[in-house]
Design a protein around this motif. Structure first.
Motif, PDB file in Angstrom:
ATOM      1  N   GLU A  81       0.825  -1.211   0.000  1.00 45.16           N
ATOM      2  CA  GLU A  81       0.000   0.000   0.000  1.00 45.16           C
ATOM      3  C   GLU A  81       0.861   1.265   0.000  1.00 45.16           C
ATOM      4  O   GLU A  81       1.834   1.366   0.758  1.00 45.16           O
ATOM      5  CB  GLU A  81      -0.913  -0.001   1.239  1.00 45.16           C
ATOM      6  CG  GLU A  81      -1.887   1.170   1.252  1.00 45.16           C
ATOM      7  CD  GLU A  81      -2.789   1.183   2.494  1.00 45.16           C
ATOM      8  OE1 GLU A  81      -2.603   0.351   3.390  1.00 45.16           O
ATOM      9  OE2 GLU A  81      -3.681   2.048   2.536  1.00 45.16           O
ATOM     10  N   ARG A 126      -2.913  -2.994   6.692  1.00 45.86           N
ATOM     11  CA  ARG A 126      -2.860  -2.346   5.384  1.00 45.86           C
ATOM     12  C   ARG A 126      -4.188  -2.580   4.683  1.00 45.86           C
ATOM     13  O   ARG A 126      -4.832  -3.610   4.902  1.00 45.86           O
ATOM     14  CB  ARG A 126      -1.735  -2.957   4.519  1.00 45.86           C
ATOM     15  CG  ARG A 126      -0.332  -2.753   5.064  1.00 45.86           C
ATOM     16  CD  ARG A 126       0.086  -1.284   5.000  1.00 45.86           C
ATOM     17  NE  ARG A 126       1.417  -1.075   5.563  1.00 45.86           N
ATOM     18  CZ  ARG A 126       1.673  -0.794   6.848  1.00 45.86           C
ATOM     19  NH1 ARG A 126       0.669  -0.704   7.709  1.00 45.86           N
ATOM     20  NH2 ARG A 126       2.907  -0.603   7.266  1.00 45.86           N
ATOM     21  N   ALA A 127      -4.539  -1.649   3.822  1.00 44.67           N
ATOM     22  CA  ALA A 127      -5.769  -1.830   3.043  1.00 44.67           C
ATOM     23  C   ALA A 127      -5.633  -3.084   2.188  1.00 44.67           C
ATOM     24  O   ALA A 127      -4.529  -3.448   1.772  1.00 44.67           O
ATOM     25  CB  ALA A 127      -6.012  -0.611   2.170  1.00 44.67           C
ATOM     26  N   ASP A 128      -6.760  -3.761   1.937  1.00 46.75           N
ATOM     27  CA  ASP A 128      -6.739  -5.019   1.177  1.00 46.75           C
ATOM     28  C   ASP A 128      -8.013  -5.078   0.329  1.00 46.75           C
ATOM     29  O   ASP A 128      -8.807  -6.012   0.455  1.00 46.75           O
ATOM     30  CB  ASP A 128      -6.683  -6.181   2.185  1.00 46.75           C
ATOM     31  CG  ASP A 128      -6.398  -7.524   1.518  1.00 46.75           C
ATOM     32  OD1 ASP A 128      -5.910  -7.540   0.376  1.00 46.75           O
ATOM     33  OD2 ASP A 128      -6.675  -8.555   2.161  1.00 46.75           O
ATOM     34  N   PRO A 129      -8.223  -4.054  -0.512  1.00 42.48           N
ATOM     35  CA  PRO A 129      -9.521  -3.961  -1.212  1.00 42.48           C
ATOM     36  C   PRO A 129      -9.594  -4.825  -2.459  1.00 42.48           C
ATOM     37  O   PRO A 129      -8.575  -5.093  -3.103  1.00 42.48           O
ATOM     38  CB  PRO A 129      -9.578  -2.482  -1.619  1.00 42.48           C
ATOM     39  CG  PRO A 129      -8.136  -2.135  -1.876  1.00 42.48           C
ATOM     40  CD  PRO A 129      -7.317  -2.966  -0.900  1.00 42.48           C
ATOM     41  N   ALA A 130     -10.799  -5.253  -2.799  1.00 42.20           N
ATOM     42  CA  ALA A 130     -11.055  -5.880  -4.096  1.00 42.20           C
ATOM     43  C   ALA A 130     -11.537  -4.747  -4.993  1.00 42.20           C
ATOM     44  O   ALA A 130     -12.731  -4.613  -5.272  1.00 42.20           O
ATOM     45  CB  ALA A 130     -12.103  -6.979  -3.956  1.00 42.20           C
ATOM     46  N   PHE A 149      -6.456   0.125  -6.274  1.00 43.54           N
ATOM     47  CA  PHE A 149      -5.547   0.126  -5.123  1.00 43.54           C
ATOM     48  C   PHE A 149      -4.302   0.910  -5.525  1.00 43.54           C
ATOM     49  O   PHE A 149      -3.743   0.700  -6.615  1.00 43.54           O
ATOM     50  CB  PHE A 149      -5.188  -1.332  -4.804  1.00 43.54           C
ATOM     51  CG  PHE A 149      -4.315  -1.523  -3.598  1.00 43.54           C
ATOM     52  CD1 PHE A 149      -4.674  -0.988  -2.366  1.00 43.54           C
ATOM     53  CD2 PHE A 149      -3.144  -2.274  -3.688  1.00 43.54           C
ATOM     54  CE1 PHE A 149      -3.875  -1.190  -1.248  1.00 43.54           C
ATOM     55  CE2 PHE A 149      -2.349  -2.485  -2.574  1.00 43.54           C
ATOM     56  CZ  PHE A 149      -2.717  -1.934  -1.351  1.00 43.54           C
ATOM     57  N   ARG A 203      -3.603  -0.005  -9.389  1.00 43.03           N
ATOM     58  CA  ARG A 203      -3.896  -1.282 -10.035  1.00 43.03           C
ATOM     59  C   ARG A 203      -5.228  -1.768  -9.504  1.00 43.03           C
ATOM     60  O   ARG A 203      -5.533  -1.606  -8.320  1.00 43.03           O
ATOM     61  CB  ARG A 203      -2.798  -2.303  -9.710  1.00 43.03           C
ATOM     62  CG  ARG A 203      -3.014  -3.690 -10.329  1.00 43.03           C
ATOM     63  CD  ARG A 203      -1.819  -4.604 -10.048  1.00 43.03           C
ATOM     64  NE  ARG A 203      -1.597  -4.749  -8.606  1.00 43.03           N
ATOM     65  CZ  ARG A 203      -2.119  -5.724  -7.859  1.00 43.03           C
ATOM     66  NH1 ARG A 203      -2.849  -6.657  -8.410  1.00 43.03           N
ATOM     67  NH2 ARG A 203      -1.891  -5.772  -6.562  1.00 43.03           N
ATOM     68  N   THR A 244      -7.286  -4.681  -8.204  1.00 43.89           N
ATOM     69  CA  THR A 244      -6.829  -5.948  -7.645  1.00 43.89           C
ATOM     70  C   THR A 244      -7.645  -7.140  -8.125  1.00 43.89           C
ATOM     71  O   THR A 244      -7.294  -8.282  -7.836  1.00 43.89           O
ATOM     72  CB  THR A 244      -6.855  -5.919  -6.101  1.00 43.89           C
ATOM     73  OG1 THR A 244      -8.196  -5.702  -5.674  1.00 43.89           O
ATOM     74  CG2 THR A 244      -5.936  -4.851  -5.546  1.00 43.89           C
ATOM     75  N   VAL A 245      -8.745  -6.896  -8.847  1.00 43.29           N
ATOM     76  CA  VAL A 245      -9.490  -8.028  -9.420  1.00 43.29           C
ATOM     77  C   VAL A 245      -9.075  -8.252 -10.876  1.00 43.29           C
ATOM     78  O   VAL A 245      -8.743  -9.363 -11.270  1.00 43.29           O
ATOM     79  CB  VAL A 245     -11.015  -7.820  -9.322  1.00 43.29           C
ATOM     80  CG1 VAL A 245     -11.746  -9.043  -9.862  1.00 43.29           C
ATOM     81  CG2 VAL A 245     -11.427  -7.548  -7.867  1.00 43.29           C
ATOM     82  N   SER A 246      -9.027  -7.166 -11.674  1.00 42.16           N
ATOM     83  CA  SER A 246      -8.725  -7.316 -13.106  1.00 42.16           C
ATOM     84  C   SER A 246      -7.226  -7.200 -13.388  1.00 42.16           C
ATOM     85  O   SER A 246      -6.773  -7.551 -14.472  1.00 42.16           O
ATOM     86  CB  SER A 246      -9.465  -6.241 -13.903  1.00 42.16           C
ATOM     87  OG  SER A 246      -8.914  -4.962 -13.590  1.00 42.16           O
ATOM     88  N   ASP A 247      -6.445  -6.681 -12.453  1.00 46.85           N
ATOM     89  CA  ASP A 247      -5.016  -6.397 -12.620  1.00 46.85           C
ATOM     90  C   ASP A 247      -4.741  -5.292 -13.646  1.00 46.85           C
ATOM     91  O   ASP A 247      -3.592  -5.080 -14.034  1.00 46.85           O
ATOM     92  CB  ASP A 247      -4.210  -7.656 -12.980  1.00 46.85           C
ATOM     93  CG  ASP A 247      -3.893  -8.502 -11.752  1.00 46.85           C
ATOM     94  OD1 ASP A 247      -3.942  -7.949 -10.628  1.00 46.85           O
ATOM     95  OD2 ASP A 247      -3.618  -9.697 -11.920  1.00 46.85           O
TER      96      ASP A 247
END
Ligand code: FAD
Lengths: 409, 80
Positions: free
Chosen positions: B22, B46-50, B53, B71, B73-76
């Motif tokens: 993060e 730390r943040a950990d969002p779907a 980010f 980025r 975090t689901v599609s990259d």
């Protein structure tokens, strides 16, 4: 070489998916191994049967379907010996308990040492395990070679084998049979198994969570139990709680079916690979997590490439095998590589969380199902889960298992 | 394999980079003033969002500079 056990027939339908009711005494979020085992023990041991397991996908299609099934209890610290050995003991009688085959095969697990610090750390862990009554041995390279003749224990490899820890009672099981066994047993005791039902939010009133919003309607809950593994941080955030958890892709792969050449499990932290040969004959291999966080259930190819390079170094004959299939799950990793289990007071008086098992929670399934259900049923943490409270990150009582859990699962 | 846009060298393979997690987590201005809860939050949480980010990467195999990207975090999908 032991003959491979015969595969049983595919079982018939074991449970009926439930239409969610308006209210339950306990709503378990997440229908993986941990959620199902917890539901089973709530019903079987505590008479709490007005329970729903709500699962956003299909039952046990998350990490429970994706793991490489290694079961062992040779972690370093006393708290870990407590929970993982409790689980291993339950694995040994799980078939009788559930009345289904789970193909638990105690073929032993080797953790290789490739350098002086691996050797020291391995011997320390063997000593710690023995003090906790866990079967652990230190093996010389020659003894390692006897157990795994296809492993190159000469001085030739870039990372020669200097010895290994060995836990004979460790092994593997068939993950789907385990999940289905718990699901059927819970279903027969009256638990509602609700798949295709994503939890999208929570209603918090008066210091409690009174209901759970799902894609299949609102469900009131006496107690809310989170068993969402790789989505725990996302769910906790909906409850206003930030967890010390980072969700990473973790990959594994299998080869085509081969003749049996390896009848034990071999893991190596230093070269980042572990291998077992499944009963049907495919080589099952895994490595460490992808470094970045991610929820896409896919990892980067270079991780697989490095893992294969390491495997071929250690097992020269694997150079002829082909990769059949690779996949990934999302694992919830904590700063000390130990799980977080206990009441989630910051979210409400009636909320419990079980997460942070990261790369290694399959082996804990029977143990955590037992003691987590006991904790929820009695409204206090069972002795074996008490050390895993979220508060340890504030008090500093961490349970650092990086040595035992970094690559080895 | 992620492709990471280094602001100095351009887009390169993920293997050239070290991940830093993060972005925007500053060392506390007055560490001694933090209570245990705040200190634990700084150290461990730390943040950990779907979701999108904002994260740090270091181009260790080339310019050795740290930088920040967004980025999903689901599609990259990556935005420099
Ligand atoms: C590639 C790989 C290899 C592994 N190898 C091993 C190993 O060898 N040994 C070992 O011990 N462990 C291993 N693990 C780790 C192990 O799989 C996990 O620690 C364990 O499965 C986690 O518990 P679970 O079974 O309950 O998780 P899961 O099966 O992931 O269950 C969590 C469930 O919650 C559901 N969920 C999430 N969000 C929501 C929502 N909002 N609403 C409803 N449902 C939701 C998910 O869909 C999922 O089904 C491995 C993991 C992976 C990915």
């Amino acid at each position: 070489m032991k003959p491979a056990p015969r595969l049983p027939e595919h079982p018939p339908r074991l449970w009926k998916d439930a239409e969610p009711r308006k209210a339950y005494d306990v709503v378990i979020v997440g229908g993986g191994g941990h959620g199902l085992a917890t539901a089973y023990h709530l019903a079987a041991d505590h008479g709490i049967t007005n329970v729903a397991v709500v699962e956003k996908g299909w039952l046990a299609g998350g990490n429970m379907a994706r793991n490489t099934t290694i079961i062992r209890s040779n972690y370093l610290w006393d708290a870990s010996a407590g929970i993982y050995e409790h689980a291993l003991g339950l694995w040994e009688t799980l078939e009788e308990r559930l009345g289904t085959t789970v193909m638990f095969d105690q073929r032993g697990v080797l953790n290789l040492a490739h350098n002086l610090s691996d050797v020291r750390e391995g011997k320390r862990r063997v000593n710690a395990n023995q003090l906790n009554g866990i079967d652990a041995h230190w093996l010389t390279p020659a003894e390692v070679g006897k157990l795994a003749p296809v492993l190159d224990v000469s001085e030739r490899p870039r990372h020669p084998v200097h010895g290994a820890t060995f836990q004979p009672r460790a092994g593997i099981a068939k993950h789907d049979y385990v999940a289905w066994g718990y699901a059927r047993a819970a279903y027969e005791l009256g638990v509602d198994l609700v798949s295709d039902c994503e939890v999208t939010g929570f209603t918090q009133t008066g210091g409690r969570v009174t209901s759970v919003s799902t894609t299949r309607g609102e469900i009131s809950a006496g107690t809310v139990v989170l068993c969402a593994a790789g989505h725990s941080a996302v769910l906790a955030e909906k409850l206003g709680v930030r967890l010390p958890v980072q969700s990473h892709p973790l990959q594994a792969l299998v080869s085509e079916l081969l003749e049996q050449v390896l009848d034990t499990v071999v893991m190596s932290n230093a070269v980042h690979v572990y291998v077992s040969q499944a009963h049907k004959g495919e080589l099952v291999m895994g490595a460490g997590v992808d470094p970045h966080i991610g929820y896409g259930r896919r990892g980067s190819f270079h991780v697989v490439e490095e893992q294969m390079a390491a495997a071929v170094e250690l097992f020269p004959i694997f150079a002829r095998a082909h990769v059949l299939r690779t996949w990934a799950g999302i694992v919830d990793v904590t700063p000390d590589a130990s799980p977080i289990v206990g009441p989630l007071d910051a979210a409400g008086d009636n909320v419990w969380i079980n997460c942070g098992w990261g790369t290694g929670g399959f082996k804990a399934t029977p143990g955590i199902g037992d003691v987590f259900a006991d904790s929820v049923a009695h409204g206090r943490a069972h002795d074996l889960v008490a050390p895993y409270a979220l508060e340890r990150f504030t008090t500093g009582r961490l349970i650092d298992e990086h040595g035992a859990a970094a690559v080895a699962h | 394999m992620l492709r990471i846009p280094c602001p100095h060298c351009g887009e390169r393979d993920e293997t050239e980079f070290h991940y830093g997690g993060e972005a925007g987590v500053d060392y506390p201005a007055e560490p001694a003033a933090l209570d245990d809860v705040a200190w634990a939050e700084y150290l461990f949480v730390r943040a950990d969002p779907a979701d999108w980010f904002t994260e740090r990467w270091c181009h260790v195999s080339a310019c050795r500079q740290w930088f920040t990207i967004d980025r999903h975090t689901v599609s990259d999908e990556v935005r420099a």
